[in-house]
Design a protein around this motif. Structure first.
Motif, mmCIF file in Angstrom:
data_model
loop_
_atom_site.group_PDB
_atom_site.id
_atom_site.type_symbol
_atom_site.label_atom_id
_atom_site.label_comp_id
_atom_site.label_asym_id
_atom_site.label_seq_id
_atom_site.Cartn_x
_atom_site.Cartn_y
_atom_site.Cartn_z
ATOM 1 N N GLY A 156 -12.675 -12.932 -4.368
ATOM 2 C CA GLY A 156 -12.256 -12.237 -3.151
ATOM 3 C C GLY A 156 -13.252 -11.153 -2.768
ATOM 4 N N LYS A 157 -12.939 -10.460 -1.668
ATOM 5 C CA LYS A 157 -13.857 -9.430 -1.165
ATOM 6 C C LYS A 157 -14.062 -8.330 -2.203
ATOM 7 C CE LYS A 157 -11.293 -9.112 2.667
ATOM 8 N NZ LYS A 157 -10.530 -10.378 2.647
ATOM 9 N N MET A 158 -12.966 -7.829 -2.750
ATOM 10 C CA MET A 158 -13.077 -6.780 -3.769
ATOM 11 C C MET A 158 -13.542 -7.363 -5.094
ATOM 12 S SD MET A 158 -12.490 -3.780 -2.655
ATOM 13 C CE MET A 158 -12.125 -2.856 -4.128
ATOM 14 N N ASP B 284 -9.879 -17.003 -10.537
ATOM 15 C CA ASP B 284 -9.530 -17.114 -9.114
ATOM 16 C C ASP B 284 -8.987 -18.521 -8.878
ATOM 17 O OD1 ASP B 284 -10.649 -15.156 -6.533
ATOM 18 O OD2 ASP B 284 -9.680 -17.084 -6.075
ATOM 19 N N ARG B 285 -8.266 -18.690 -7.753
ATOM 20 C CA ARG B 285 -7.758 -20.031 -7.455
ATOM 21 C C ARG B 285 -8.704 -20.754 -6.498
ATOM 22 N NH1 ARG B 285 -2.732 -18.307 -3.521
ATOM 23 N NH2 ARG B 285 -4.078 -17.293 -2.026
ATOM 24 N N PHE C 111 -7.622 -7.746 -8.619
ATOM 25 C CA PHE C 111 -7.715 -7.565 -7.162
ATOM 26 C C PHE C 111 -7.325 -8.896 -6.542
ATOM 27 C CE2 PHE C 111 -10.342 -3.827 -8.086
ATOM 28 C CZ PHE C 111 -9.890 -2.936 -7.124
ATOM 29 N N VAL D 11 1.157 -12.054 -6.497
ATOM 30 C CA VAL D 11 0.842 -12.588 -7.833
ATOM 31 C C VAL D 11 0.496 -11.503 -8.854
ATOM 32 C CG1 VAL D 11 0.005 -14.811 -7.001
ATOM 33 C CG2 VAL D 11 -1.617 -12.971 -7.300
ATOM 34 N N GLY E 236 -5.924 -2.966 -9.029
ATOM 35 C CA GLY E 236 -6.321 -2.450 -7.726
ATOM 36 C C GLY E 236 -5.486 -3.044 -6.615
ATOM 37 N N THR E 237 -4.848 -4.179 -6.889
ATOM 38 C CA THR E 237 -4.019 -4.838 -5.871
ATOM 39 C C THR E 237 -2.910 -3.889 -5.447
ATOM 40 O OG1 THR E 237 -4.468 -6.927 -6.937
ATOM 41 C CG2 THR E 237 -2.635 -6.903 -5.388
ATOM 42 N N THR E 238 -2.684 -3.791 -4.153
ATOM 43 C CA THR E 238 -1.674 -2.855 -3.657
ATOM 44 C C THR E 238 -0.348 -3.586 -3.408
ATOM 45 O OG1 THR E 238 -2.597 -3.203 -1.454
ATOM 46 C CG2 THR E 238 -3.318 -1.251 -2.645
ATOM 47 N N ALA F 125 -4.020 1.869 -9.525
ATOM 48 C CA ALA F 125 -4.503 2.845 -8.536
ATOM 49 C C ALA F 125 -4.541 2.190 -7.157
ATOM 50 C CB ALA F 125 -5.882 3.361 -8.917
ATOM 51 N N PRO F 126 -3.698 2.660 -6.239
ATOM 52 C CA PRO F 126 -3.709 2.056 -4.905
ATOM 53 C C PRO F 126 -4.992 2.344 -4.137
ATOM 54 C CG PRO F 126 -2.078 3.834 -5.023
ATOM 55 C CD PRO F 126 -2.639 3.673 -6.395
ATOM 56 N N ASN F 127 -5.779 3.327 -4.600
ATOM 57 C CA ASN F 127 -7.048 3.616 -3.916
ATOM 58 C C ASN F 127 -8.051 4.169 -4.924
ATOM 59 O OD1 ASN F 127 -9.118 4.423 -2.138
ATOM 60 N ND2 ASN F 127 -7.611 4.607 -0.502
ATOM 61 N N PHE F 128 -9.145 3.437 -5.124
ATOM 62 C CA PHE F 128 -10.151 3.851 -6.099
ATOM 63 C C PHE F 128 -11.235 4.729 -5.490
ATOM 64 C CE2 PHE F 128 -8.428 0.239 -8.476
ATOM 65 C CZ PHE F 128 -8.343 0.802 -9.738
ATOM 66 N N LYS G 192 -5.620 -7.567 5.577
ATOM 67 C CA LYS G 192 -4.815 -6.882 4.561
ATOM 68 C C LYS G 192 -3.398 -7.444 4.543
ATOM 69 C CE LYS G 192 -3.520 -2.275 2.925
ATOM 70 N NZ LYS G 192 -3.780 -2.629 1.528
ATOM 71 N N PHE H 143 -15.211 2.008 -3.487
ATOM 72 C CA PHE H 143 -14.186 1.897 -4.533
ATOM 73 C C PHE H 143 -14.785 1.735 -5.935
ATOM 74 C CE2 PHE H 143 -12.319 -0.142 -0.652
ATOM 75 C CZ PHE H 143 -11.413 0.861 -0.363
HETATM 76 P P1 NAD Z 1 -9.122 -11.127 -0.797
HETATM 77 O O1 NAD Z 1 -8.098 -11.978 -0.121
HETATM 78 O O2 NAD Z 1 -10.493 -11.100 -0.251
HETATM 79 O O3 NAD Z 1 -9.232 -11.563 -2.332
HETATM 80 C C1 NAD Z 1 -8.141 -11.938 -3.129
HETATM 81 C C2 NAD Z 1 -8.614 -13.003 -4.107
HETATM 82 O O4 NAD Z 1 -7.551 -13.269 -5.001
HETATM 83 C C3 NAD Z 1 -9.001 -14.315 -3.418
HETATM 84 O O5 NAD Z 1 -10.272 -14.773 -3.877
HETATM 85 C C4 NAD Z 1 -7.886 -15.281 -3.849
HETATM 86 O O6 NAD Z 1 -8.347 -16.609 -4.000
HETATM 87 C C5 NAD Z 1 -7.482 -14.677 -5.188
HETATM 88 N N1 NAD Z 1 -6.108 -15.052 -5.563
HETATM 89 C C6 NAD Z 1 -4.992 -14.926 -4.815
HETATM 90 N N2 NAD Z 1 -3.940 -15.426 -5.491
HETATM 91 C C7 NAD Z 1 -4.412 -15.866 -6.681
HETATM 92 C C8 NAD Z 1 -3.804 -16.482 -7.796
HETATM 93 N N3 NAD Z 1 -2.497 -16.767 -7.832
HETATM 94 N N4 NAD Z 1 -4.592 -16.788 -8.855
HETATM 95 C C9 NAD Z 1 -5.904 -16.527 -8.833
HETATM 96 N N5 NAD Z 1 -6.539 -15.962 -7.788
HETATM 97 C C10 NAD Z 1 -5.795 -15.629 -6.734
HETATM 98 O O7 NAD Z 1 -8.493 -9.662 -0.853
HETATM 99 P P2 NAD Z 1 -9.263 -8.278 -1.090
HETATM 100 O O8 NAD Z 1 -9.620 -7.668 0.211
HETATM 101 O O9 NAD Z 1 -10.300 -8.456 -2.134
HETATM 102 O O10 NAD Z 1 -8.062 -7.376 -1.652
HETATM 103 C C11 NAD Z 1 -7.369 -7.709 -2.833
HETATM 104 C C12 NAD Z 1 -6.333 -6.639 -3.115
HETATM 105 O O11 NAD Z 1 -6.994 -5.397 -3.399
HETATM 106 C C13 NAD Z 1 -5.386 -6.330 -1.949
HETATM 107 O O12 NAD Z 1 -4.091 -6.094 -2.451
HETATM 108 C C14 NAD Z 1 -5.967 -5.069 -1.345
HETATM 109 O O13 NAD Z 1 -4.993 -4.304 -0.670
HETATM 110 C C15 NAD Z 1 -6.415 -4.378 -2.603
HETATM 111 N N6 NAD Z 1 -7.411 -3.312 -2.431
HETATM 112 C C16 NAD Z 1 -7.277 -2.241 -3.229
HETATM 113 C C17 NAD Z 1 -8.212 -1.231 -3.197
HETATM 114 C C18 NAD Z 1 -8.073 -0.065 -4.134
HETATM 115 O O14 NAD Z 1 -8.880 0.867 -4.075
HETATM 116 N N7 NAD Z 1 -7.086 -0.091 -5.032
HETATM 117 C C19 NAD Z 1 -9.294 -1.312 -2.321
HETATM 118 C C20 NAD Z 1 -9.413 -2.420 -1.495
HETATM 119 C C21 NAD Z 1 -8.460 -3.434 -1.574
#
Ligand code: NAD
Length: 268
Positions: A11-13, A34-35, A73, A78, A96-98, A124-127, A158, A237
């Motif tokens: 994913g992006k993070m 990852d899936r 993340f 999940v 990090g997942t919110t 941590a909801p925000n790093f 989001k 982050f």
């Molecule tokens: P994203 O959709 O780009 O990435 C999520 C990844 O998780 C994807 O590659 C997806 O394939 C994978 N995934 C989803 N379900 C899965 C499963 N069951 N098994 C395996 N892999 C799975 O999202 P993102 O922008 O990277 O954000 C992810 C999370 O991080 C969000 O909840 C976002 O709010 C949070 N976030 C937190 C912070 C922080 O500082 N805590 C900062 C940014 C984003």
């Protein structure tokens, strides 16, 4: 050398966390969960073409790769399953997942205890360190202003609204003030006044082009005070994520937020 596994690695993070871990001299990227992109090596995706860590959906890979810290993340739907699995297999977790609720946090605490405290968890909801300070400055100002509203702005992919940061900020404002807020709530268009957490109105903006931003606007007699933080790039982050990965093996139980990891003076 801490062996790290990343859940949501593609994913992006997740990609940025994988790259940051691979770049760090004291950490080893040992597993990528990852899936999507199953079977592909994560290395080329994160600019490390020689790094051969295949992406898999199987959490068992974290055990086989002897991961000491797993970073999540993924998705609000999940994340709790992943945390439960890790705690039941004595792997430390940085979340990090919110979207985690107070009940989720209670469940994590209870599970850590039930499993004999063999793994530690940091949520941590925000790093971003600036976002941690924004919340702190808002809490410092809260006793001096009778009203406050929060506007949080995020990219349109989001999954959750409001953001975890906005919820945490609202709770801290109420705690710092000592009582709930009471503001006007009349609306002629449903939802236009935002969500209501103990009287703190929270407004969520979702637009392409945004990353993660938040404004806390405190209102008082003849004046407002605006405290704003902007993450203009996801790299904001990474220092916080690294700090949590390095800290989690020696922080027993559940730690919520980055504040306890920063040597901040107590609030006045
Ligand atoms: P994203 O959709 O780009 O990435 C999520 C990844 O998780 C994807 O590659 C997806 O394939 C994978 N995934 C989803 N379900 C899965 C499963 N069951 N098994 C395996 N892999 C799975 O999202 P993102 O922008 O990277 O954000 C992810 C999370 O991080 C969000 O909840 C976002 O709010 C949070 N976030 C937190 C912070 C922080 O500082 N805590 C900062 C940014 C984003």
């Amino acid at each position: 050398m801490i062996r790290v596994g990343v859940m949501g690695a593609c994913g992006k993070m997740g990609q940025m966390v994988c790259r940051t871990v691979a770049d760090a001299g004291d950490l080893r990227l040992a597993a990528a969960i990852d899936r999507s992109r199953i079977g592909q090596s994560i290395g080329p995706l994160i600019g490390h073409p020689k790094l051969d860590v295949p992406v898999t959906e199987e959490l068992d890979r974290l055990l086989e790769a002897e991961v000491e810290v797993a970073v999540d993340f993924t998705h609000p739907g999940v994340v709790m399953d992943n945390v439960r699995w890790c705690v039941m297999h004595a792997i430390n977790v940085v979340v990090g997942t919110t979207g985690l609720t107070d009940e989720d946090l209670e469940q994590i605490r209870a599970l850590i205890d039930a499993e004999g405290g063999e793994s530690n968890v940091i949520v941590a909801p925000n790093f971003a360190l600036g976002a941690v300070l924004m919340q702190r400055f808002a809490a410092m100002a809260a006793p001096f202003f009778p009203a406050v509203e929060i506007i949080e702005l995020h990219h349109d992919q989001k999954a959750d609204a409001p953001s975890g940061t906005a919820l945490a900020t609202a709770r801290r404002l109420v705690e710092a003030r000592g009582t709930a807020y009471h503001g006007p709530d009349g609306e002629t268009l449903e939802g236009v006044r935002g969500g209501d957490l103990e009287g703190v109105r929270v407004h969520s903006v979702r637009l392409p082009g945004l990353v993660a931003h938040q404004e806390v606007i405190l209102g008082g007699q003849g004046q407002t005070l605006t405290i704003r933080h902007d993450s203009t790039d996801r790299s904001s982050f990474m220092p916080g994520v690294l700090m949590a990965i390095r800290a989690v093996p020696r922080r027993p139980g559940l730690t919520v937020g980055l504040d306890p990891l920063l040597d901040l003076p107590p609030l006045p």
